[in-house]
Design a protein around this motif. Structure first.
Motif: not given
Length: 146
Positions: A13-15, A31-34, A49-53, A76-88
């Motif tokens: 969903i982004s260049d 960025r991608m959306a599922s 239904g629901n979306s994951l970004f 696309v199909i992507v595989h890897g490790a997911i984590h959360t980033n918190t920022y201000t």
């Protein structure tokens, strides 16, 4: 620490943005959306239904391949490790986003057709293997199967 590995199918969903880090390493991110969809039995229509970004970050050998094959709008199909980033944000608002450090990125062949070109640093297929697979000596797909 335990890593959370996942495989996500979606759409870019982004260049892609390519950056060089201070130590000289390159990263390319997009960025991608599922999205889920289901058929409503009563109406027979498709319902979203629901979306994951999430942000997908690609390092090392993935950089060149992603730069040449991935564009906004591609499946696309992507595989890897997911984590959360918190920022201000610059407005002082706290935000959290999901990021995947990708091990693999590919186009979803259920939703597109591609032509294969081997990497320059990969060995050329052996003639017998290449013929059986429909690949010429340069690693390019041949015939209607491409």
């Amino acid at each position: 620490m335990y890593e959370t590995y996942s495989t996500i199918v979606g759409r870019v969903i982004s260049d892609p943005r390519r950056n060089r880090m201070a130590n000289g390493d390159e990263v390319i991110s997009f960025r991608m959306a599922s999205n889920t969809r289901r058929r409503d039995r009563a109406t027979g229509e498709w319902v979203d239904g629901n979306s994951l970004f999430l942000t997908v970050s690609c390092w090392r050998r993935l950089v060149a391949g992603v730069a040449s094959a991935i564009e906004k709008g591609r499946p696309v199909i992507v595989h890897g490790a997911i984590h959360t980033n918190t920022y201000t944000t610059s407005d002082g608002e706290s935000r959290t986003e999901l990021e995947m450090i990708a091990d693999s990125v590919g186009l979803d062949l259920a939703r597109c057709v591609v032509e294969y070109r081997g990497r320059a640093d990969s060995p050329a297929p052996r003639p017998a293997d290449a013929q059986a697979a429909g690949v010429d000596s340069t690693g390019d797909a041949t015939g209607a199967a491409a």
